[in-house]
Design a protein around this motif. Structure first.
Motif, PDB file in Angstrom:
ATOM      1  N   GLY A 129      -3.019  17.216  -2.081  1.00 19.75           N
ATOM      2  CA  GLY A 129      -3.730  15.895  -2.346  1.00 19.75           C
ATOM      3  C   GLY A 129      -2.905  14.924  -2.202  1.00 19.75           C
ATOM      4  N   ALA A 130      -3.451  13.453  -2.323  1.00 22.20           N
ATOM      5  CA  ALA A 130      -2.857  12.406  -2.338  1.00 22.20           C
ATOM      6  C   ALA A 130      -3.932  11.463  -2.958  1.00 22.20           C
ATOM      7  CB  ALA A 130      -2.691  11.737  -0.771  1.00 22.20           C
ATOM      8  N   VAL A 131      -3.136  10.070  -3.457  1.00 22.27           N
ATOM      9  CA  VAL A 131      -3.656   9.055  -4.000  1.00 22.27           C
ATOM     10  C   VAL A 131      -3.274   7.644  -3.384  1.00 22.27           C
ATOM     11  CG1 VAL A 131      -4.123   7.757  -6.302  1.00 22.27           C
ATOM     12  CG2 VAL A 131      -4.178  10.378  -6.223  1.00 22.27           C
ATOM     13  N   ALA A 132      -4.042   7.004  -2.910  1.00 22.36           N
ATOM     14  CA  ALA A 132      -3.775   5.699  -2.150  1.00 22.36           C
ATOM     15  C   ALA A 132      -3.850   4.552  -3.317  1.00 22.36           C
ATOM     16  CB  ALA A 132      -4.381   5.496  -0.800  1.00 22.36           C
ATOM     17  N   VAL A 133      -2.655   3.640  -3.359  1.00 23.31           N
ATOM     18  CA  VAL A 133      -2.765   2.587  -4.315  1.00 23.31           C
ATOM     19  C   VAL A 133      -2.458   1.470  -3.521  1.00 23.31           C
ATOM     20  CG1 VAL A 133      -1.514   1.822  -6.349  1.00 23.31           C
ATOM     21  CG2 VAL A 133      -1.949   4.156  -6.161  1.00 23.31           C
ATOM     22  N   ASP A 134      -3.358   0.283  -3.661  1.00 20.61           N
ATOM     23  CA  ASP A 134      -2.933  -0.963  -3.243  1.00 20.61           C
ATOM     24  C   ASP A 134      -2.841  -1.846  -4.364  1.00 20.61           C
ATOM     25  OD1 ASP A 134      -2.542  -3.071  -1.723  1.00 20.61           O
ATOM     26  OD2 ASP A 134      -4.615  -2.952  -0.741  1.00 20.61           O
ATOM     27  N   GLY A 135      -2.014  -2.771  -4.750  1.00 16.70           N
ATOM     28  CA  GLY A 135      -1.754  -3.498  -6.114  1.00 16.70           C
ATOM     29  C   GLY A 135      -1.898  -2.562  -7.083  1.00 16.70           C
ATOM     30  N   ASP A 136      -2.719  -2.839  -8.016  1.00 19.94           N
ATOM     31  CA  ASP A 136      -2.821  -2.123  -9.294  1.00 19.94           C
ATOM     32  C   ASP A 136      -4.197  -1.192  -9.273  1.00 19.94           C
ATOM     33  OD1 ASP A 136      -4.912  -3.776  -9.544  1.00 19.94           O
ATOM     34  OD2 ASP A 136      -4.642  -4.339 -11.465  1.00 19.94           O
ATOM     35  N   ARG A 137      -4.704  -0.888  -7.892  1.00 14.90           N
ATOM     36  CA  ARG A 137      -5.871  -0.182  -7.922  1.00 14.90           C
ATOM     37  C   ARG A 137      -5.684   1.022  -7.111  1.00 14.90           C
ATOM     38  NH1 ARG A 137      -9.196  -1.327 -11.965  1.00 14.90           N
ATOM     39  NH2 ARG A 137      -8.303  -2.996 -12.830  1.00 14.90           N
TER      40      ARG A 137
ATOM     41  N   GLY B 212       4.940  19.209  -7.583  1.00 12.06           N
ATOM     42  CA  GLY B 212       4.005  19.504  -8.733  1.00 12.06           C
ATOM     43  C   GLY B 212       2.773  18.891  -8.756  1.00 12.06           C
ATOM     44  N   VAL B 213       2.208  18.386  -9.675  1.00 12.46           N
ATOM     45  CA  VAL B 213       0.801  17.697  -9.706  1.00 12.46           C
ATOM     46  C   VAL B 213       0.805  16.487 -10.059  1.00 12.46           C
ATOM     47  CG1 VAL B 213      -0.180  20.073 -10.412  1.00 12.46           C
ATOM     48  CG2 VAL B 213       0.317  18.384 -12.104  1.00 12.46           C
ATOM     49  N   ILE B 214      -0.197  15.657  -9.383  1.00 13.09           N
ATOM     50  CA  ILE B 214      -0.784  14.277  -9.878  1.00 13.09           C
ATOM     51  C   ILE B 214      -1.826  14.462 -10.681  1.00 13.09           C
ATOM     52  CG2 ILE B 214      -1.218  11.975  -9.086  1.00 13.09           C
ATOM     53  CD1 ILE B 214       0.143  12.323  -6.517  1.00 13.09           C
ATOM     54  N   ALA B 215      -1.678  13.773 -12.024  1.00 13.70           N
ATOM     55  CA  ALA B 215      -2.497  13.836 -12.854  1.00 13.70           C
ATOM     56  C   ALA B 215      -2.845  12.217 -13.536  1.00 13.70           C
ATOM     57  CB  ALA B 215      -2.351  14.948 -14.005  1.00 13.70           C
ATOM     58  N   PRO B 216      -3.940  12.157 -14.181  1.00 15.64           N
ATOM     59  CA  PRO B 216      -4.290  10.700 -14.720  1.00 15.64           C
ATOM     60  C   PRO B 216      -3.116  10.684 -15.972  1.00 15.64           C
ATOM     61  CG  PRO B 216      -6.418  12.068 -14.680  1.00 15.64           C
ATOM     62  CD  PRO B 216      -5.282  13.225 -14.337  1.00 15.64           C
ATOM     63  N   GLY B 217      -2.809   9.405 -16.179  1.00 14.96           N
ATOM     64  CA  GLY B 217      -1.889   9.007 -17.118  1.00 14.96           C
ATOM     65  C   GLY B 217      -2.506   9.631 -18.530  1.00 14.96           C
ATOM     66  N   LEU B 218      -1.630   9.853 -19.491  1.00 17.11           N
ATOM     67  CA  LEU B 218      -2.006  10.421 -20.567  1.00 17.11           C
ATOM     68  C   LEU B 218      -1.973   9.356 -21.638  1.00 17.11           C
ATOM     69  CD1 LEU B 218       0.266  13.664 -20.672  1.00 17.11           C
ATOM     70  CD2 LEU B 218      -1.979  13.576 -19.863  1.00 17.11           C
TER      71      LEU B 218
ATOM     72  N   LEU C  73       0.950  -1.120  -0.031  1.00 16.39           N
ATOM     73  CA  LEU C  73      -0.063  -0.047  -0.128  1.00 16.39           C
ATOM     74  C   LEU C  73       0.972   1.384   0.098  1.00 16.39           C
ATOM     75  CD1 LEU C  73      -2.838   1.168   0.157  1.00 16.39           C
ATOM     76  CD2 LEU C  73      -2.697   1.141   2.605  1.00 16.39           C
ATOM     77  N   THR C  74       0.771   2.121  -1.220  1.00 16.92           N
ATOM     78  CA  THR C  74       1.563   3.305  -0.972  1.00 16.92           C
ATOM     79  C   THR C  74       0.360   4.544  -1.115  1.00 16.92           C
ATOM     80  OG1 THR C  74       3.107   2.224  -2.241  1.00 16.92           O
ATOM     81  CG2 THR C  74       3.367   4.441  -2.357  1.00 16.92           C
ATOM     82  N   VAL C  75       1.014   5.588  -0.500  1.00 18.01           N
ATOM     83  CA  VAL C  75       0.211   6.776  -0.666  1.00 18.01           C
ATOM     84  C   VAL C  75       1.122   7.942  -1.658  1.00 18.01           C
ATOM     85  CG1 VAL C  75      -0.551   8.991   0.603  1.00 18.01           C
ATOM     86  CG2 VAL C  75      -1.171   6.649   1.211  1.00 18.01           C
ATOM     87  N   HIS C  76       0.625   8.286  -2.613  1.00 18.59           N
ATOM     88  CA  HIS C  76       1.503   9.123  -3.401  1.00 18.59           C
ATOM     89  C   HIS C  76       0.747  10.883  -3.276  1.00 18.59           C
ATOM     90  CE1 HIS C  76       3.332   6.216  -6.081  1.00 18.59           C
ATOM     91  NE2 HIS C  76       2.284   5.334  -5.689  1.00 18.59           N
ATOM     92  N   ALA C  77       1.480  11.581  -2.836  1.00 20.46           N
ATOM     93  CA  ALA C  77       1.164  12.841  -2.403  1.00 20.46           C
ATOM     94  C   ALA C  77       1.897  13.862  -3.308  1.00 20.46           C
ATOM     95  CB  ALA C  77       1.433  12.872  -1.009  1.00 20.46           C
ATOM     96  N   ALA C  78       1.114  15.071  -3.270  1.00 21.08           N
ATOM     97  CA  ALA C  78       1.533  16.220  -4.159  1.00 21.08           C
ATOM     98  C   ALA C  78       1.005  17.430  -3.868  1.00 21.08           C
ATOM     99  CB  ALA C  78       1.437  15.757  -5.605  1.00 21.08           C
ATOM    100  N   PRO C  79       1.500  18.370  -4.024  1.00 30.21           N
ATOM    101  CA  PRO C  79       0.885  20.002  -3.867  1.00 30.21           C
ATOM    102  C   PRO C  79      -0.585  20.011  -4.566  1.00 30.21           C
ATOM    103  CG  PRO C  79       3.255  20.405  -4.272  1.00 30.21           C
ATOM    104  CD  PRO C  79       2.909  18.722  -4.423  1.00 30.21           C
ATOM    105  N   LEU C  80      -0.608  19.341  -5.446  1.00 36.35           N
ATOM    106  CA  LEU C  80      -1.908  19.398  -6.041  1.00 36.35           C
ATOM    107  C   LEU C  80      -2.426  18.126  -6.787  1.00 36.35           C
ATOM    108  CD1 LEU C  80      -4.428  21.549  -6.870  1.00 36.35           C
ATOM    109  CD2 LEU C  80      -3.241  22.022  -8.988  1.00 36.35           C
ATOM    110  N   VAL C  81      -3.760  17.420  -6.568  1.00 32.84           N
ATOM    111  CA  VAL C  81      -4.062  16.253  -7.595  1.00 32.84           C
ATOM    112  C   VAL C  81      -4.883  16.900  -8.427  1.00 32.84           C
ATOM    113  CG1 VAL C  81      -5.116  14.195  -7.269  1.00 32.84           C
ATOM    114  CG2 VAL C  81      -3.451  14.838  -5.712  1.00 32.84           C
ATOM    115  N   LEU C  82      -4.835  16.571  -9.674  1.00 31.45           N
ATOM    116  CA  LEU C  82      -5.960  16.865 -10.787  1.00 31.45           C
ATOM    117  C   LEU C  82      -6.447  15.550 -11.286  1.00 31.45           C
ATOM    118  CD1 LEU C  82      -3.534  19.218 -12.862  1.00 31.45           C
ATOM    119  CD2 LEU C  82      -5.428  19.842 -11.153  1.00 31.45           C
ATOM    120  N   PRO C  83      -7.920  15.141 -10.500  1.00 28.95           N
ATOM    121  CA  PRO C  83      -8.513  13.962 -11.010  1.00 28.95           C
ATOM    122  C   PRO C  83      -8.952  13.811 -12.403  1.00 28.95           C
ATOM    123  CG  PRO C  83      -9.333  14.838  -8.811  1.00 28.95           C
ATOM    124  CD  PRO C  83      -8.409  15.969  -9.650  1.00 28.95           C
ATOM    125  N   VAL C  84      -9.425  15.166 -12.961  1.00 25.69           N
ATOM    126  CA  VAL C  84     -10.005  15.270 -14.361  1.00 25.69           C
ATOM    127  C   VAL C  84     -11.343  14.992 -14.098  1.00 25.69           C
ATOM    128  CG1 VAL C  84     -10.122  14.762 -16.709  1.00 25.69           C
ATOM    129  CG2 VAL C  84      -7.988  15.314 -15.641  1.00 25.69           C
TER     130      VAL C  84
END
Length: 235
Positions: A21-29, A53-59, A2-13
């Motif tokens: 903000g932060a995005v928590a990831v467990d496995g591939d989800r 910087g920012v976390i954003a969805p993959g392009l 389980l990993t928490v990826h954090a950044a000054p800004l998360v752009l979920p779209v």
């Protein structure tokens, strides 16, 4: 893990941006997305990665087939002769007559590796050639259907070009690995929004906000996460 990826800004779209903000990831989800304090408190045992910087969805790279089959991605050992940038158009056509299957395969692998440097997680197909499909599958990048072709005047493929390079040799158009190139906005460049339960495909860009990301382009990518795995990190 389980990993928490954090950044000054998360752009979920598709949803409001999350400051600190932060995005928590467990496995591939993705298991959680929101303010860092709340996500971290809900996952106290998680490994935490702090990014700039920012976390954003993959392009999504919409010109992937063209970039992989009608461009040559030089080996670093060829830089003195060919430079470091992908060769397309007439330069590609001239070189294609000299290449064997081994050099073609190397070009495809390097092209895929370079795409990861631009926060790319999804490639628009279909990839008709079996060798290219295999290389894409092994890379971990996700093939999706519904391609568009870049501007270019097709020409004939030289007889000695290996069958692993499908299609025709494009005689025009520049090779640009940036999915944001040409003024495309972020919502039009991602494969899917960041939401809880979705596959963990995202990237980190060293810019302060969405406008700066669009202006700077995907070359500002510092991290790419594909299916929960960190597959690229700028050094």
């Amino acid at each position: 893990m389980l990993t928490v990826h954090a950044a000054p800004l998360v752009l979920p779209v598709g949803a409001a941006a999350v400051e600190r903000g932060a995005v928590a990831v467990d496995g591939d989800r993705i298991t959680a997305l929101g303010p860092y304090e709340a996500v971290a408190a809900a996952h106290p045992a998680a490994r935490v990665r702090q990014w700039p910087g920012v976390i954003a969805p993959g392009l999504r790279q919409r010109h992937a087939e063209w970039l992989l089959t009608r461009c040559y991605h030089p080996d670093p050992r060829e830089a003195d002769e060919l430079g470091a940038d992908p060769l397309s158009g007439e330069a590609f056509a001239r070189l294609a007559r000299e290449l064997d299957a081994t050099r073609w395969a190397g070009s495809v692998r390097r092209g895929l590796q370079q795409m990861l440097r631009y926060g790319t997680t999804h490639l628009t197909g279909p990839f008709r050639d079996p060798a290219v499909r295999t290389a894409v599958s092994r890379s971990g990048l996700v093939e999706v259907l519904g391609g568009v072709s870049p501007v270019g005047v097709p020409g004939g493929v030289p007889e000695n070009v290996p069958q692993s390079v499908s299609g025709s040799v494009s005689m025009g158009g520049a090779a640009d690995l940036d999915p944001l190139a040409g003024g495309r906005d972020l919502p039009g460049s991602v494969h899917a929004p960041l939401v809880t339960g979705a596959r963990a495909d995202f990237a980190v860009f060293d810019v302060p906000d969405e406008a700066a990301l669009v202006a700077a382009g995907a070359g500002s990518c510092v991290v790419t996460v594909l299916g929960g795995r960190l597959v690229y990190r700028r050094r």
